[in-house]
Design a protein around this motif. Structure first.
Motif, mmCIF file in Angstrom:
data_model
loop_
_atom_site.group_PDB
_atom_site.id
_atom_site.type_symbol
_atom_site.label_atom_id
_atom_site.label_comp_id
_atom_site.label_asym_id
_atom_site.label_seq_id
_atom_site.Cartn_x
_atom_site.Cartn_y
_atom_site.Cartn_z
ATOM 1 N N ALA A 491 0.930 -0.888 -0.019
ATOM 2 C CA ALA A 491 -0.134 -0.048 0.045
ATOM 3 C C ALA A 491 1.104 1.049 -0.216
ATOM 4 O O ALA A 491 0.608 2.194 -0.464
ATOM 5 N N HIS A 492 1.833 1.426 0.581
ATOM 6 C CA HIS A 492 2.525 2.366 0.613
ATOM 7 C C HIS A 492 3.720 2.518 -0.863
ATOM 8 O O HIS A 492 3.887 3.259 -1.437
ATOM 9 N N SER A 493 4.036 1.665 -1.411
ATOM 10 C CA SER A 493 5.040 1.691 -2.286
ATOM 11 C C SER A 493 3.540 2.294 -2.955
ATOM 12 O O SER A 493 4.178 3.198 -4.322
ATOM 13 N N VAL A 494 2.242 1.880 -3.786
ATOM 14 C CA VAL A 494 1.615 1.962 -4.771
ATOM 15 C C VAL A 494 1.098 4.272 -4.167
ATOM 16 O O VAL A 494 0.683 4.691 -5.123
ATOM 17 N N MET A 495 0.901 4.069 -2.667
ATOM 18 C CA MET A 495 0.817 5.401 -2.750
ATOM 19 C C MET A 495 2.140 6.223 -3.379
ATOM 20 O O MET A 495 1.744 7.199 -4.007
ATOM 21 N N LEU A 496 3.445 5.942 -2.718
ATOM 22 C CA LEU A 496 4.215 6.642 -3.724
ATOM 23 C C LEU A 496 4.668 6.539 -4.559
ATOM 24 O O LEU A 496 5.020 7.658 -5.717
ATOM 25 N N ALA A 497 4.064 5.584 -6.096
ATOM 26 C CA ALA A 497 3.974 5.122 -6.893
ATOM 27 C C ALA A 497 3.446 6.756 -7.772
ATOM 28 O O ALA A 497 3.679 7.395 -8.598
ATOM 29 N N VAL A 498 2.088 6.516 -6.723
ATOM 30 C CA VAL A 498 0.876 7.932 -7.311
ATOM 31 C C VAL A 498 1.596 8.839 -7.096
ATOM 32 O O VAL A 498 1.195 10.195 -7.618
ATOM 33 N N LEU A 499 2.137 8.966 -5.460
ATOM 34 C CA LEU A 499 2.479 10.158 -5.069
ATOM 35 C C LEU A 499 3.752 11.249 -6.370
ATOM 36 O O LEU A 499 3.976 11.780 -6.391
ATOM 37 N N SER A 500 4.563 10.414 -6.892
ATOM 38 C CA SER A 500 6.073 10.663 -7.725
ATOM 39 C C SER A 500 5.913 11.013 -9.500
ATOM 40 O O SER A 500 6.080 10.885 -10.160
ATOM 41 N N ALA A 501 4.165 11.013 -9.450
ATOM 42 C CA ALA A 501 3.243 10.482 -11.017
ATOM 43 C C ALA A 501 3.583 11.523 -11.410
ATOM 44 O O ALA A 501 3.071 12.961 -10.459
ATOM 45 N N PRO A 502 4.148 12.347 -12.340
ATOM 46 C CA PRO A 502 4.684 13.553 -13.184
ATOM 47 C C PRO A 502 2.784 14.550 -13.133
ATOM 48 O O PRO A 502 2.795 15.370 -12.540
ATOM 49 N N GLN A 503 1.655 13.845 -13.798
ATOM 50 C CA GLN A 503 0.219 14.086 -13.258
ATOM 51 C C GLN A 503 -0.261 14.250 -12.327
ATOM 52 O O GLN A 503 -1.569 14.079 -12.362
ATOM 53 N N SER A 504 0.478 13.556 -11.215
ATOM 54 C CA SER A 504 -0.513 13.631 -9.890
ATOM 55 C C SER A 504 0.017 15.190 -9.144
ATOM 56 O O SER A 504 -0.255 14.542 -7.523
ATOM 57 N N ALA A 505 0.620 15.938 -9.468
ATOM 58 C CA ALA A 505 0.698 16.698 -8.512
ATOM 59 C C ALA A 505 -0.444 17.523 -7.657
ATOM 60 O O ALA A 505 -0.135 18.029 -6.172
ATOM 61 N N GLU A 506 -1.992 17.734 -8.004
ATOM 62 C CA GLU A 506 -2.795 17.971 -7.554
ATOM 63 C C GLU A 506 -3.447 17.499 -6.384
ATOM 64 O O GLU A 506 -3.295 17.198 -5.117
ATOM 65 N N ILE A 507 -2.731 15.476 -6.874
ATOM 66 C CA ILE A 507 -3.014 14.486 -5.657
ATOM 67 C C ILE A 507 -2.311 14.415 -4.649
ATOM 68 O O ILE A 507 -2.693 14.084 -3.939
ATOM 69 N N THR A 508 -1.161 15.402 -4.736
ATOM 70 C CA THR A 508 0.364 14.579 -3.806
ATOM 71 C C THR A 508 -0.063 15.644 -2.988
ATOM 72 O O THR A 508 -0.460 15.682 -1.657
ATOM 73 N N ALA A 509 -0.441 17.191 -3.258
ATOM 74 C CA ALA A 509 -0.342 18.370 -2.414
ATOM 75 C C ALA A 509 -1.744 17.910 -1.433
ATOM 76 O O ALA A 509 -1.971 17.951 -0.408
ATOM 77 N N LYS A 510 -2.830 17.470 -1.829
ATOM 78 C CA LYS A 510 -4.134 16.989 -0.989
ATOM 79 C C LYS A 510 -3.747 15.527 0.086
ATOM 80 O O LYS A 510 -4.214 15.718 0.577
ATOM 81 N N HIS A 511 -3.139 14.530 -0.871
ATOM 82 C CA HIS A 511 -3.221 13.904 0.156
ATOM 83 C C HIS A 511 -1.909 13.645 0.937
ATOM 84 O O HIS A 511 -1.752 12.509 1.514
ATOM 85 N N LEU A 512 -0.713 14.141 0.478
ATOM 86 C CA LEU A 512 0.601 14.637 1.328
ATOM 87 C C LEU A 512 0.592 14.286 2.768
ATOM 88 O O LEU A 512 1.275 13.786 3.403
ATOM 89 N N PRO A 513 -0.391 15.525 3.686
ATOM 90 C CA PRO A 513 -0.319 15.043 5.311
ATOM 91 C C PRO A 513 -0.608 13.928 5.422
ATOM 92 O O PRO A 513 -0.066 13.649 6.284
ATOM 93 N N PHE A 514 -1.435 13.678 5.242
ATOM 94 C CA PHE A 514 -2.841 12.400 5.479
ATOM 95 C C PHE A 514 -1.490 11.095 5.239
ATOM 96 O O PHE A 514 -1.288 10.332 6.690
ATOM 97 N N TYR A 515 -0.260 11.571 4.633
ATOM 98 C CA TYR A 515 0.669 10.010 4.631
ATOM 99 C C TYR A 515 1.629 9.967 4.977
ATOM 100 O O TYR A 515 1.152 9.408 5.571
ATOM 101 N N ILE A 516 2.168 11.304 5.036
ATOM 102 C CA ILE A 516 3.412 11.464 6.068
ATOM 103 C C ILE A 516 3.038 11.320 7.757
ATOM 104 O O ILE A 516 4.012 10.583 8.158
#
Length: 704
Positions: A491-516
């Motif tokens: 699950a962590h690998s999937v989350m990191l793969a999504v956060l690292s994807a270039p098209q996922s900047a908005e998703i990263t900003a949205k979910h990064l606090p929860f993931y940290i």
């Protein structure tokens, strides 16, 4: 008894079948006669009767009947060749007066011609294969033993060619009679499986693989001499009972266990390794690609049935790591291991066949076409998913064939985002946002997460968020349960793969606090040190320049570093339990040293150094050195030192950062801080309050 009378008696006995008929005795007599008869017509007559005898074929014992028949001709030709070889080198014993010579005085070529002539129109063509295969295997086995049989080479070539012709005719016959999965198809499979290694390359090319492949698949997976369409698991649950101690028991005397043993001892299942390689060879040489697509449907159907049957028995309710506490001794050490051996045989055979499919696909324009390749890849991934409850017990990386099939299918499907999206939606958890209660569902979730990780770069942001992130979130901050550590890490690998994807900047900003927050809450209980370090390194790469997120949140890297640093200052110094990787490497030449939570956090900060902006790097180089010196255990501290040095000199940093690191190490006290900081700190702590540091040069001069 004279040979002629013995032959007449045997032929009469072969005409009728009774329950009291002694089949082994009949076959033993036949084998003896085949090596003593001197009249070619009698040899042909005996062979013809053996292939049509009601005593042998009216109630055949599955493929054991043709296997026994094959053994008769194998034994006979071995005896004949050994005799002729002894005669050739003057090693044969002298015959007594009136004694019949072995082979009846016939030459080897005449003897084999007489035997082959008995495979005539009075018997079914697929029965001819047991004669020719027996002869060829006998010749081949003697050559493998090192016997010099160059004088038999011409005869062997004729037998090989005859076997190939007989096989093609038998395949046409069973197709016309719709007996592909009956005794005819099973006998063809048996004979070729044993004799294929003795057939030369040129003769192999003459086989009709388009007719052969469906027969092999039908026999191996769907016939009563193979895996029985996976239905052997159907009646298992009726014999699994809960004992007085509350544990499950499966008796070795139960009918379902005896059935498993019977299946394992079947000739074709016992030789499933060579048979799967024969099927793979057929896949690579089929002329009609449509047959391969049909075969993929058959494999997918079989694997789906296997998973369905497995879910319906009580053993699927038990986590593999908890079997010792939930199974009685007989079930734990005798019955279920035999069941898993059978399931692993199905897994290995299927994987070898799929490997041949992709080997063929990579070089075949028809299978590599845009209309076919993604379908084959999706079918292969579906098949591997249904078999994952077996694979997960072995470890997906435990055998190279599986790695090749899995990664090749992913690579092909990655070129077709629409097909990848469709596949992931079809294998996604049924209830997003929840951890399923059934262990099999969690295994399937693990397969989905491991697979989805590879497609984050080609999926749309909506699919990444609403499917991948939604599937991973329940496992990110789950409670402590070490048996589920692989799915937590996936699950962590999937989350990191999504956060690292270039098209996922908005998703990263949205979910990064929860993931940290989730990341720091689950380490070290539900996340291994290796996965935690990888996750934090990925976060630093996502949040540091030149990423898009760094423009809107420039303080994130420093904030993450502070979180790890302050946690490391108060982290426990005791060694953590070894994870799966550490356990696997304990017997190697260089096993990893045990690490505490404090040491792991120190390594995590050091891993992040190559991604820091130059200004931040200048600040954190000495802080990492100070944290390193807080580690009290010498072995752990040396391991962290080695990693620190590796980061500085291995090329992980770019030129600008490397220049800063070199200057800090050489002229700003970095070397002394890393290598001798612990000793200097101890010396400082041992001084009396207000005392001046000792000048070593003054002490040395005074001694002089």
């Amino acid at each position: 008894m004279p040979v002629d009378r013995l032959l007449s008696t045997l032929l009469r006995s072969l005409q009728t079948y009774t329950d009291q008929q002694d089949t082994p005795r009949l076959l033993g007599t036949a084998s003896s006669l085949l090596t003593t008869l001197g009249n070619p017509h009698n040899l042909s007559l005996l062979t013809s009767h053996l292939l049509t005898a009601p005593a042998l074929w009216d109630r055949p014992d599955g493929v054991r009947t043709p296997l026994r028949m094959l053994s008769v001709f194998h034994s006979a030709v071995t005896t004949i060749i050994n005799h002729h070889n002894d005669v050739r080198y003057n090693k044969a014993p002298k015959l007594a007066p009136g004694q019949t010579p072995i082979g009846g005085g016939l030459s080897l070529d005449d003897w084999i011609r007489a035997i082959a002539a008995g495979a005539d129109d009075r018997s079914r063509r697929w029965k001819h294969l047991v004669v020719l295969a027996g002869l060829l295997i006998g010749i081949g086995s003697l050559e493998e033993q090192g016997m010099d049989l160059y004088w038999v080479s011409a005869t062997r070539k004729r037998v090989e060619a005859a076997l190939v012709r007989a096989t093609n005719l038998a395949l046409v016959e069973v197709r016309e009679r719709s007996e592909a999965d009956g005794l005819g198809g099973q006998t063809i499979t048996l004979a070729l499986n044993h004799a294929f290694g003795c057939i030369g390359h040129v003769e192999r090319t003459q086989l009709d693989y388009d007719l052969l492949l469906p027969v092999l698949i039908g026999t191996a997976y769907y016939s009563n001499e193979g895996f029985q369409s996976a239905y052997f698991l159907g009646g298992l649950d009726l014999d699994v009972h809960t004992s007085q101690s509350g544990r499950l028991d499966w008796s070795a005397h139960s009918s379902s266990y005896r059935q498993v043993e019977v299946i394992m001892n079947r000739p074709l299942v016992a030789s499933m390794g060579p048979l799967s390689r024969l099927i793979a060879h057929s896949v690579e040489h089929v002329k009609n690609p449509w047959i391969i697509q049909t075969m993929m449907d058959d494999l997918a159907s079989f694997s789906r049935a296997l998973t369905t049957q497995w879910r319906q028995n009580k053993f699927s309710d038990i986590e593999p790591a908890e079997e010792a506490a939930n199974l009685e001794d007989e079930a734990l050490h005798k019955t279920t291991p035999q069941l898993w051996n059978l399931l692993k045989a199905a897994l290995f055979a299927t994987t070898i066949i799929l490997r041949a499919v992709f080997t063929r696909t990579l070089g075949d324009g028809a299978l590599a076409a845009d209309a076919v390749a993604p379908l084959l890849a999706a079918q292969a991934l579906q098949t591997l998913r249904h078999l994952y409850f077996i694979t997960s017990r072995l470890g997906p990386a435990s055998f190279s064939q599986h790695i090749f099939v899995y990664l090749t299918a992913i690579d092909i499907l990655s070129v077709y985002p629409a097909h990848a999206d469709k596949l992931l939606k079809s294998i996604a958890p049924q209830q997003l946002g929840h951890i399923p209660r059934h262990p099999l569902d969690r295994i399937l979730d693990l397969y989905f997460l491991n697979t989805a990780e590879h497609f984050s770069l080609v999926l749309s942001p909506a699919t990444n968020e609403h499917l991948l992130v939604a599937s991973a979130v329940p496992y990110l901050a789950a409670g402590e349960y070490r048996n589920m550590l692989p799915v937590f890490e996936a699950a962590h690998s999937v989350m990191l793969a999504v956060l690292s994807a270039p098209q996922s900047a908005e998703i990263t900003a949205k979910h990064l606090p929860f993931y940290i927050d989730a990341l720091f809450s689950v380490f070290p209980h539900n996340l291994s040190p290796r996965q935690f370090r990888l996750a934090f390194k990925t976060l630093m790469r996502v949040t540091a320049p030149p990423s898009a997120l760094s423009a809107t949140h420039p303080d994130l890297p420093a904030t993450l570093l502070e979180l790890v640093f302050h946690r490391a200052l108060h982290a426990p110094p005791e060694p953590l339990p070894p994870d799966a990787v550490a356990l696997a490497l304990q017997g190697s030449d260089a096993p990893p040293p045990p690490l505490s939570e404090q040491a792991v956090l120190s390594l995590t900060l050091i891993d992040a150094l190559p991604f820091l902006p130059v200004a931040l790097l200048q600040e954190w180089l000495p802080l990492c050195a100070d944290l390193l010196n807080q580690i009290t255990d010498d072995t752990m501290r040396e391991a962290v030192k080695a990693r620190y040095w590796h980061v500085l000199v291995s090329g992980e940093m770019d030129a600008e950062r490397s220049g800063l690191a070199v200057a800090w190490w050489t002229t700003r006290g970095g070397r002394e801080r890393v290598l001798f900081g612990r000793e200097e700190e101890l010396n400082t702590n041992n001084m009396m309050s207000g005392a001046l540091p000792v000048d070593e040069r003054v002490v040395r001069d005074s001694k002089l």
